[in-house]
Motif scaffolding. Sequence first.
Motif, PDB file in Angstrom:
ATOM      1  N   GLY A 139       4.030 -13.283  -3.700  1.00 33.38           N
ATOM      2  CA  GLY A 139       2.884 -13.247  -2.855  1.00 33.38           C
ATOM      3  C   GLY A 139       3.457 -13.076  -1.251  1.00 33.38           C
ATOM      4  O   GLY A 139       2.729 -13.129  -0.336  1.00 33.38           O
ATOM      5  N   ASP A 140       4.811 -13.428  -1.095  1.00 33.71           N
ATOM      6  CA  ASP A 140       5.311 -13.309   0.317  1.00 33.71           C
ATOM      7  C   ASP A 140       6.000 -12.233   0.433  1.00 33.71           C
ATOM      8  O   ASP A 140       7.277 -11.905   0.931  1.00 33.71           O
ATOM      9  CB  ASP A 140       6.116 -14.473   0.633  1.00 33.71           C
ATOM     10  CG  ASP A 140       7.373 -14.597  -0.427  1.00 33.71           C
ATOM     11  OD1 ASP A 140       7.479 -14.109  -1.348  1.00 33.71           O
ATOM     12  OD2 ASP A 140       8.255 -15.586  -0.059  1.00 33.71           O
ATOM     13  N   HIS A 141       5.441 -10.804  -0.153  1.00 26.98           N
ATOM     14  CA  HIS A 141       6.165  -9.784   0.032  1.00 26.98           C
ATOM     15  C   HIS A 141       6.085  -9.128   1.318  1.00 26.98           C
ATOM     16  O   HIS A 141       4.793  -8.741   1.648  1.00 26.98           O
ATOM     17  CB  HIS A 141       5.972  -8.721  -1.234  1.00 26.98           C
ATOM     18  CG  HIS A 141       6.485  -7.467  -1.204  1.00 26.98           C
ATOM     19  ND1 HIS A 141       7.786  -6.998  -1.174  1.00 26.98           N
ATOM     20  CD2 HIS A 141       5.657  -6.102  -0.751  1.00 26.98           C
ATOM     21  CE1 HIS A 141       7.860  -5.737  -1.033  1.00 26.98           C
ATOM     22  NE2 HIS A 141       6.665  -4.944  -0.920  1.00 26.98           N
ATOM     23  N   PHE A 142       7.166  -8.627   2.126  1.00 29.23           N
ATOM     24  CA  PHE A 142       6.971  -7.917   3.185  1.00 29.23           C
ATOM     25  C   PHE A 142       6.907  -6.493   2.997  1.00 29.23           C
ATOM     26  O   PHE A 142       7.567  -5.751   2.036  1.00 29.23           O
ATOM     27  CB  PHE A 142       7.994  -8.172   4.259  1.00 29.23           C
ATOM     28  CG  PHE A 142       7.810  -9.360   4.733  1.00 29.23           C
ATOM     29  CD1 PHE A 142       7.003  -9.776   5.899  1.00 29.23           C
ATOM     30  CD2 PHE A 142       8.394 -10.726   4.170  1.00 29.23           C
ATOM     31  CE1 PHE A 142       6.671 -10.890   6.566  1.00 29.23           C
ATOM     32  CE2 PHE A 142       8.239 -11.845   4.829  1.00 29.23           C
ATOM     33  CZ  PHE A 142       7.424 -11.997   5.840  1.00 29.23           C
ATOM     34  N   GLY A 143       6.085  -5.588   3.898  1.00 27.80           N
ATOM     35  CA  GLY A 143       5.981  -4.083   3.984  1.00 27.80           C
ATOM     36  C   GLY A 143       5.088  -3.435   2.686  1.00 27.80           C
ATOM     37  O   GLY A 143       4.485  -4.384   2.123  1.00 27.80           O
ATOM     38  N   PRO A 144       5.334  -2.186   2.497  1.00 26.67           N
ATOM     39  CA  PRO A 144       4.214  -1.673   1.681  1.00 26.67           C
ATOM     40  C   PRO A 144       4.597  -1.963   0.244  1.00 26.67           C
ATOM     41  O   PRO A 144       5.715  -2.323  -0.105  1.00 26.67           O
ATOM     42  CB  PRO A 144       4.579  -0.147   1.789  1.00 26.67           C
ATOM     43  CG  PRO A 144       6.025  -0.062   2.575  1.00 26.67           C
ATOM     44  CD  PRO A 144       6.022  -1.265   3.573  1.00 26.67           C
ATOM     45  N   ILE A 145       3.471  -1.744  -0.634  1.00 23.50           N
ATOM     46  CA  ILE A 145       3.684  -1.951  -2.184  1.00 23.50           C
ATOM     47  C   ILE A 145       4.361  -0.888  -2.657  1.00 23.50           C
ATOM     48  O   ILE A 145       4.002   0.255  -2.782  1.00 23.50           O
ATOM     49  CB  ILE A 145       2.420  -2.339  -2.813  1.00 23.50           C
ATOM     50  CG1 ILE A 145       1.733  -3.488  -2.005  1.00 23.50           C
ATOM     51  CG2 ILE A 145       2.805  -2.762  -4.272  1.00 23.50           C
ATOM     52  CD1 ILE A 145       2.332  -4.768  -2.016  1.00 23.50           C
ATOM     53  N   PRO A 146       5.676  -0.948  -3.187  1.00 24.20           N
ATOM     54  CA  PRO A 146       6.696   0.195  -3.761  1.00 24.20           C
ATOM     55  C   PRO A 146       5.947   0.782  -4.907  1.00 24.20           C
ATOM     56  O   PRO A 146       5.052  -0.062  -5.761  1.00 24.20           O
ATOM     57  CB  PRO A 146       7.883  -0.392  -3.938  1.00 24.20           C
ATOM     58  CG  PRO A 146       7.669  -1.831  -4.111  1.00 24.20           C
ATOM     59  CD  PRO A 146       6.569  -2.360  -3.201  1.00 24.20           C
ATOM     60  N   PRO A 147       6.241   2.182  -5.536  1.00 18.99           N
ATOM     61  CA  PRO A 147       5.683   2.497  -6.718  1.00 18.99           C
ATOM     62  C   PRO A 147       6.182   1.699  -7.833  1.00 18.99           C
ATOM     63  O   PRO A 147       5.820   1.556  -9.113  1.00 18.99           O
ATOM     64  CB  PRO A 147       6.398   3.897  -6.928  1.00 18.99           C
ATOM     65  CG  PRO A 147       6.320   4.314  -5.166  1.00 18.99           C
ATOM     66  CD  PRO A 147       6.841   3.061  -4.631  1.00 18.99           C
ATOM     67  N   GLU A 148       7.515   1.109  -7.642  1.00 26.46           N
ATOM     68  CA  GLU A 148       7.951   0.307  -9.076  1.00 26.46           C
ATOM     69  C   GLU A 148       7.510  -1.000  -9.235  1.00 26.46           C
ATOM     70  O   GLU A 148       7.607  -1.519 -10.393  1.00 26.46           O
ATOM     71  CB  GLU A 148       9.661   0.079  -8.643  1.00 26.46           C
ATOM     72  CG  GLU A 148      10.011  -0.590  -7.410  1.00 26.46           C
ATOM     73  CD  GLU A 148      10.169   0.209  -6.437  1.00 26.46           C
ATOM     74  OE1 GLU A 148      10.864  -0.127  -5.382  1.00 26.46           O
ATOM     75  OE2 GLU A 148      10.078   1.628  -6.369  1.00 26.46           O
ATOM     76  N   ALA A 149       6.635  -1.350  -8.222  1.00 26.13           N
ATOM     77  CA  ALA A 149       5.900  -2.608  -8.480  1.00 26.13           C
ATOM     78  C   ALA A 149       4.604  -2.448  -8.878  1.00 26.13           C
ATOM     79  O   ALA A 149       3.861  -3.237  -9.204  1.00 26.13           O
ATOM     80  CB  ALA A 149       5.950  -3.458  -7.216  1.00 26.13           C
ATOM     81  N   ASP A 150       4.079  -0.946  -9.191  1.00 26.56           N
ATOM     82  CA  ASP A 150       2.823  -0.477  -9.605  1.00 26.56           C
ATOM     83  C   ASP A 150       2.790  -0.203 -10.929  1.00 26.56           C
ATOM     84  O   ASP A 150       3.368   0.953 -11.192  1.00 26.56           O
ATOM     85  CB  ASP A 150       2.256   0.505  -8.413  1.00 26.56           C
ATOM     86  CG  ASP A 150       0.800   0.932  -8.720  1.00 26.56           C
ATOM     87  OD1 ASP A 150       0.205   0.243  -9.690  1.00 26.56           O
ATOM     88  OD2 ASP A 150       0.313   1.787  -7.885  1.00 26.56           O
ATOM     89  N   PRO A 151       2.051  -0.530 -11.969  1.00 30.15           N
ATOM     90  CA  PRO A 151       1.938   0.053 -13.085  1.00 30.15           C
ATOM     91  C   PRO A 151       1.866   1.380 -13.327  1.00 30.15           C
ATOM     92  O   PRO A 151       1.999   1.991 -14.248  1.00 30.15           O
ATOM     93  CB  PRO A 151       1.102  -0.967 -13.935  1.00 30.15           C
ATOM     94  CG  PRO A 151       0.331  -1.558 -12.939  1.00 30.15           C
ATOM     95  CD  PRO A 151       0.947  -1.660 -11.508  1.00 30.15           C
ATOM     96  N   ARG A 152       0.922   1.892 -12.231  1.00 26.44           N
ATOM     97  CA  ARG A 152       0.543   3.225 -12.248  1.00 26.44           C
ATOM     98  C   ARG A 152       1.677   4.139 -11.729  1.00 26.44           C
ATOM     99  O   ARG A 152       1.605   5.257 -11.939  1.00 26.44           O
ATOM    100  CB  ARG A 152      -0.803   3.482 -11.365  1.00 26.44           C
ATOM    101  CG  ARG A 152      -1.807   2.576 -11.852  1.00 26.44           C
ATOM    102  CD  ARG A 152      -2.723   2.719 -10.403  1.00 26.44           C
ATOM    103  NE  ARG A 152      -2.225   2.438  -9.210  1.00 26.44           N
ATOM    104  CZ  ARG A 152      -2.797   2.223  -8.115  1.00 26.44           C
ATOM    105  NH1 ARG A 152      -4.098   2.802  -8.136  1.00 26.44           N
ATOM    106  NH2 ARG A 152      -2.270   1.704  -6.949  1.00 26.44           N
ATOM    107  N   GLY A 153       2.790   3.405 -11.269  1.00 26.21           N
ATOM    108  CA  GLY A 153       3.883   4.054 -10.508  1.00 26.21           C
ATOM    109  C   GLY A 153       3.733   5.072  -9.442  1.00 26.21           C
ATOM    110  O   GLY A 153       4.435   5.958  -8.752  1.00 26.21           O
ATOM    111  N   LEU A 154       2.526   4.567  -8.747  1.00 26.09           N
ATOM    112  CA  LEU A 154       2.359   5.175  -7.354  1.00 26.09           C
ATOM    113  C   LEU A 154       2.498   4.095  -6.145  1.00 26.09           C
ATOM    114  O   LEU A 154       2.784   4.970  -5.120  1.00 26.09           O
ATOM    115  CB  LEU A 154       0.826   5.653  -7.519  1.00 26.09           C
ATOM    116  CG  LEU A 154       0.526   6.543  -8.680  1.00 26.09           C
ATOM    117  CD1 LEU A 154      -0.975   6.946  -8.489  1.00 26.09           C
ATOM    118  CD2 LEU A 154       1.418   7.955  -8.572  1.00 26.09           C
ATOM    119  N   GLY A 155       2.531   2.848  -6.162  1.00 26.42           N
ATOM    120  CA  GLY A 155       2.405   2.114  -5.110  1.00 26.42           C
ATOM    121  C   GLY A 155       0.857   2.147  -4.566  1.00 26.42           C
ATOM    122  O   GLY A 155       0.116   3.068  -4.900  1.00 26.42           O
TER     123      GLY A 155
END
Length: 950
Positions: A197-213
């Motif tokens: 919940g305290d992640h800074f910056g854009p949501i990276p692809p590795e954190a997205d199940p779609r692999g896109l971010g």
Amino acid sequence: MDAPAGNGTADGDMRKKIMAIQMDKTLTDAQKARKRQELMAGKWMVAQAADDSSDEDEDAGAKHKGKAAAANGKETTIFDETLKCAMCMELCNRPITAPCQHNFCLGCFNKWVAQGKKTCPTCRHPFPAKWAANPRINTALTSAIRMAKLGERPAAARAVARINDKDRPDEAFTTDRAVRAGRANAASGRIMVTVPGDHFGPIPPEADPRGLGVRVGEHWKDRLDCRQWGAHFPHVAGIAGQSGQGAQSVVLSGGYEDDRDEGEWFLYTGSGGRDLSGNKRVTSVQSFDQTFEKMNKALLMSCQKGLPVRVVRSAKEKRSAYAPGEDQPVRYDGIYRIARAYRKPGAQGKLVCRYLFIRCDNEPAPWSSEDTGDQPWDVDLPAEALTEIKAAKGTVCEMGAKPWWDWDEKKKEWGWARPAPVSTRSNADPSASPKKLRRKASEHERALRDFMCKLCKCVLTEPLSTPCGHHFCKPCLAKKFEGLGEADDRAVNAGRTMRVRKVVKPCPACKADIAEFLAHGQVNRGMIEVIAKLQAAARKAQADAAALEAGGAAAGEDDDAAATNDAEAEAEAEAELEAAVEGAGGGPAPTGEGAGIAADPADEGAAGPSEPREPAAAAPAQSTAPAAAPDSVAGASVEEMAALAADFPEFDGALLAGMVEDQGGDIAEVRAGLRRMRNQTAAAERKAKRAAGTAAVKDAKPKEPMPRPAARGRPAKKAKKAAEGGTSGKGTEDAANRALYASVRDMEAQARLEAEAVRRAVERAALEQRLNAAAAEVLRRQGRLSQFRAAVGWNAEELAQWAAAAAQKEEDAAALAAYQRQDEARVRDLSMALERRDAAIQAAGERFAERNAALRDARTELDTRARELASEEDAHRQVETRIAALERGVARQRSAYRAQQAALAAALDDIERLKNTLEAASDGLAAERSAAGHAQQQHASAEAQQARSD
């Protein structure tokens, strides 16, 4: 009394209900989804309790099965649905692996076979009779399942359906506790991204199940869906952040009339300043000044540090031309930085916190026609913003000179100029530490040892579980039996052919024949997922430990500084103690060289630990030998061991090697232990010095007979009262009482000093014992080293050869490490590519399923239209039949009409002829009449003439 039910019963009931819903052909897909959502929201528990309470004949022990299951449920951590038995839909108990590579519980399989079922319930592949009679337990899966299990949760005070994030639906949902309909009281769906919940910056692809971010321009139908994808976690508040860390994201939704949005930059108003007491939830009246606290302070910290802030715009903002439309209610617009933070009077006269946001994202804005992201802001700030900043009240905070999120001139893109802030959320393990994380990683690696191929001795790739219970890589088995066919055609010289003989392919582990299994052996997909998850968990634990250990050096420096401060405090306490000793002894403490030497040999032990420490002091000098930098031990490289020996020269190299081997190659853990040992040694030396000084002072103090203590009761009280200035009639008695009180005080001080000396002596004895043991160990190891050197007969030339060999070994190890890092990077890239491909395949599968659903709907509609057309064709044929009958009737009527017309024509002809006849007769009659008239006239004229003549 109700019997508590386990988690398996509750999960089994839920799965049975879900299967019943799926098999119900009377429900549409939407109704099935709604019923599944109600089940996941906990309504099935209420319905179960209601049904159980209404059924009087049901067993009392099962009345509250759902509630007990919810209270006493169990969870698995990493395997989820990977190792579930296909028969009971529970985590496998005593798992067995069928030749078709599906996993089942041993008990479930025995029940299945006892019912006469000989095929796999998953793939319908027949079970071999020999294997079905004696299945083997898969011990590798057993250890993995044992690792995955967690303990039971304590029973809740009341039955509450708590839903884990992984068990939530993909969209927001409502439960039976919802007060309002729709999404007003909806609960958040499952969080799709893996960032905290305290992640800074854009949501990276590795954190997205779609692999896109999360990409710029991505939109959702409301804030609840936006929360699920991590762009902005709070679904009501407009600012997400922590006052001690910074703000991660904001939402522009038109909540404050002072906001000004210009797309690439905007002026944002902080939170607060409104009276929300009582039951008020929303008000637009500013009742007091805003201050830089809570969320406003979080934005202020993001401004000072130059942290990236995700910005989301809502369609509720009606005053901005850059806000999304109603078709995109909530939209992610990229990364911004806060250039200025200040306070100024707002539109309602109260001070509000204002922030100037400037866009700095690598992707173009949704409203931009450019195909590139933002460039660095080299010009001055916008004139409108500067005009407002000049009217600010108080200090105007600017962004720091070295922001954390900045423009990279080499890469020509925005990125982290410093390491991103580490998350403070410890959702998985609140007591996580590098040691525990490494232990967890070692547990995963130890579990991976059970998944080793018997041929290549590596972790299984494309695993095959043979019927005899062994595991091999499919390529390894193919290579071992390469060139062997299924059968051996035997021929003799006479031309006769003998019976075909089956080629035996023995198992490399137990020599059992696996030829039939290899003919149709399939890869164990479940085991692949287990291995992948174990490897991912081990890598994650190692990475988390490394991230936590990154602050270890700073923590070590803090420990050293704390030890220094402790030493200074102890030195001050020692000075106070010496002053107290001087006051008690009646004279100054002895100084000079003889101050620390005992007067007689009996007191040599109290003179100080200088002599016993000599062997330990000599140890560092001896530990600087070439043996202080041993070769790589237990996974630690030569460079790491050399750096360890250089950082801790006071420890023997063999001791360092032993500690590294005991810790399994964990250099960071060894460093922490050596740092603690060094601090403990320094503290022990300081205590020994203080004990030596105290003993020297005690020995140098003249011994006087101890005065007799005062009697208890009144004399002591009188002496104390006299010493405190009490009135007395006699001066001599006052002086005696004061002297008596002084002697009592001296005795108490002396007793305290003697107790302190005894305690220090005990500590010194323990320290001396430890030092003597260490010195003996050093001498023993040195003796062993000398014996070894004498046994092998080392000389300078051999040492040089050993050094050259060691150097070559170090170079080889470095090259191997480099190759290994390259291979790991390649494997990581391939794994990410596979994950992206799997995600793409999954997305394609979903699209295919959607198209199939649409095709089914279209087919249903076509069938309905076909039936309608068939009915219309039947009606058309009936109409055509009736039309043909009518046409035949019309034809008959036409024929009759033509006949009547012909008869009518004949009648007309007859009438015409009769008419002609009548006309001719009429003409004849007229002629006759005319002739008759003429004759009559003639007759009349004749008669008249005759009359005249008469």
